[in-house]
Design an enzyme around this catalytic site. Structure first.
Site, PDB file in Angstrom:
ATOM      1  N   LYS A 193       0.800  -1.231  -0.149  1.00  0.00           N
ATOM      2  CA  LYS A 193       0.116  -0.104  -0.112  1.00  0.00           C
ATOM      3  C   LYS A 193       0.806   1.231   0.071  1.00  0.00           C
ATOM      4  O   LYS A 193       2.019   1.261   0.375  1.00  0.00           O
ATOM      5  CB  LYS A 193      -0.963  -0.042   1.044  1.00  0.00           C
ATOM      6  CG  LYS A 193      -2.130  -1.029   0.762  1.00  0.00           C
ATOM      7  CD  LYS A 193      -3.470  -1.082   1.847  1.00  0.00           C
ATOM      8  CE  LYS A 193      -4.315  -1.885   1.389  1.00  0.00           C
ATOM      9  NZ  LYS A 193      -5.312  -2.099   2.380  1.00  0.00           N
ATOM     10  N   ARG A 213      -3.360 -10.034   4.894  1.00  0.00           N
ATOM     11  CA  ARG A 213      -3.768 -10.144   3.623  1.00  0.00           C
ATOM     12  C   ARG A 213      -2.824  -9.556   2.660  1.00  0.00           C
ATOM     13  O   ARG A 213      -2.263  -8.420   2.726  1.00  0.00           O
ATOM     14  CB  ARG A 213      -5.234  -9.044   3.322  1.00  0.00           C
ATOM     15  CG  ARG A 213      -5.716  -9.195   1.804  1.00  0.00           C
ATOM     16  CD  ARG A 213      -7.003  -8.167   1.847  1.00  0.00           C
ATOM     17  NE  ARG A 213      -7.623  -8.228   0.745  1.00  0.00           N
ATOM     18  CZ  ARG A 213      -7.286  -7.352  -0.331  1.00  0.00           C
ATOM     19  NH1 ARG A 213      -6.252  -6.645  -0.214  1.00  0.00           N
ATOM     20  NH2 ARG A 213      -7.754  -7.354  -1.538  1.00  0.00           N
TER      21      ARG A 213
HETATM   22  C1  PT1 Z   1      -7.950  -4.204   3.184  1.00  0.00           C
HETATM   23  C2  PT1 Z   1      -8.154  -4.193   1.865  1.00  0.00           C
HETATM   24  C3  PT1 Z   1      -9.253  -5.195   1.554  1.00  0.00           C
HETATM   25  N1  PT1 Z   1      -7.271  -3.695   0.968  1.00  0.00           N
HETATM   26  C4  PT1 Z   1      -9.735  -5.687   3.619  1.00  0.00           C
HETATM   27  N2  PT1 Z   1     -10.090  -6.020   2.388  1.00  0.00           N
HETATM   28  C5  PT1 Z   1      -7.933  -3.772  -0.206  1.00  0.00           C
HETATM   29  N3  PT1 Z   1     -10.594  -6.721   4.491  1.00  0.00           N
HETATM   30  C6  PT1 Z   1      -9.024  -4.549  -0.727  1.00  0.00           C
HETATM   31  C7  PT1 Z   1      -2.978   2.166  -1.090  1.00  0.00           C
HETATM   32  O1  PT1 Z   1      -2.975   3.256  -0.225  1.00  0.00           O
HETATM   33  O2  PT1 Z   1      -7.093  -3.717   3.850  1.00  0.00           O
HETATM   34  N4  PT1 Z   1      -8.799  -5.214   3.936  1.00  0.00           N
HETATM   35  N5  PT1 Z   1      -9.632  -5.145   0.252  1.00  0.00           N
HETATM   36  C8  PT1 Z   1      -7.112  -2.787  -1.194  1.00  0.00           C
HETATM   37  N6  PT1 Z   1      -7.388  -1.402  -1.137  1.00  0.00           N
HETATM   38  C9  PT1 Z   1      -6.219  -0.570  -1.001  1.00  0.00           C
HETATM   39  C10 PT1 Z   1      -6.456   0.644  -0.369  1.00  0.00           C
HETATM   40  C11 PT1 Z   1      -5.341  -0.639  -1.902  1.00  0.00           C
HETATM   41  C12 PT1 Z   1      -5.241   1.533  -0.028  1.00  0.00           C
HETATM   42  C13 PT1 Z   1      -4.190   0.358  -1.851  1.00  0.00           C
HETATM   43  C14 PT1 Z   1      -4.056   1.413  -1.113  1.00  0.00           C
HETATM   44  O3  PT1 Z   1      -2.094   2.137  -1.862  1.00  0.00           O
END
Ligand code: PT1
Length: 272
Positions: free
Chosen positions: A217, A252
């Site tokens: 992230k 995850r």
């Molecule tokens: C998470 C999650 C998810 N993240 C759960 N499910 C994502 N339960 C998708 C960035 O800042 O943390 N928990 N499903 C992906 N979402 C992101 C959010 C991807 C922020 C990248 C960023 O780069």
């Protein structure tokens, strides 16, 4: 509901399978399902305990998609994986129709970044009878990073999750089915994310299993001086290890093999 129980085994590793168009440039649903099955086989070999399949991108800036599109992206893939292996499948969705179709196709966990706030989602999840991950998000993916604000991020995220847990219980969802997630990167600055990480034990102490998703992230990129996404492995592993140390039940990740190694060593030290 002992908070120490999470230290007994290494955290479960949830391998990410993105079925969003940015992860599959070429068309052809059949070919996509084949590629997905191969990737899942690899993640299983690397030690994944769960596969998380999502058709809606929820990264910052991502637009919403239709129910039809989301169904077309994830359901054939869940069917193909279920045909190929017995690995537990999690469906990353907020839409009741996708939850229903995914569980019918063999998914055994609902991972909802909107914590069942979409119309009909709470009742659908109650009816399906599978475990549910409730995640905190401020805003919606398209705009959530514009200006995140909290007076006390840890207290506010905990209170939100407690409120969602209570609504789940009122809807007939047993507490034993619930998993909680602070939602790293979902309407949070780097400082907010760090505070949530530092105080992860507060979430663990609720007694609910805690899921942590920080792999690759942007908070990692920012903390390492605008590091591009393909150079965030060491940072991701450091945070996966810390999540394990602090009591996360599920991590995850994109990089399954490396994360399993890190968490295995974390557990070894924990038990020494
Ligand atoms: C998470 C999650 C998810 N993240 C759960 N499910 C994502 N339960 C998708 C960035 O800042 O943390 N928990 N499903 C992906 N979402 C992101 C959010 C991807 C922020 C990248 C960023 O780069």
């Amino acid at each position: 509901m002992s908070s120490d129980i999470n230290f007994e085994r290494r955290p479960r590793v949830m391998g990410i399978l993105n079925m969003t168009p940015d992860s599959f440039s070429d068309g052809g649903r059949f070919n996509q399902a084949q590629v997905a099955v191969e990737r899942v086989r690899q993640m299983i070999q690397e030690g994944a305990d769960i596969i998380d399949i999502g058709g809606e991108s929820t990264r910052p800036g991502a637009p919403a998609i239709s129910e039809e599109e989301e169904l077309a992206r994830v359901i054939p893939v869940i069917e193909a994986i279920r045909h190929d292996s017995a690995i537990p499948i999690s469906v990353d969705t907020s839409k009741p129709a996708v939850m229903h179709a995914a569980v019918a196709a063999g998914a055994s966990l609902i991972n909802d970044v909107r914590a069942l706030q979409e119309p009909g989602a709470l009742d659908m999840a109650a009816q399906l009878g599978v475990p549910i991950c409730l995640m905190h998000m401020q805003g919606q993916p398209r705009t959530m990073q514009a200006n995140p604000h909290y007076d006390d991020v840890v207290e506010e995220v905990l209170a939100f999750l407690q409120q969602r847990i209570e609504l789940c219980q009122a809807a007939g969802i047993a507490p034993a089915r619930l998993i909680i997630d602070p939602g790293f990167g979902f309407g949070k600055t780097v400082q907010h994310n760090l505070a949530l990480f530092r105080y992860l034990p507060r979430f663990v102490k609720t007694g609910y299993p805690v899921l942590v998703g920080v792999s690759r992230k942007s908070m990692i990129g920012k903390l390492l001086g605008e590091r591009p996404v393909d150079e965030r492995l060491a940072g991701s592993l450091a945070l996966a290890t810390l999540a394990g140390w602090l009591g996360a039940a599920i991590v995850r990740v994109h990089d399954v093999r490396e994360s399993v190694d890190a968490l295995t060593l974390c557990r070894a030290v924990r038990h020494a």
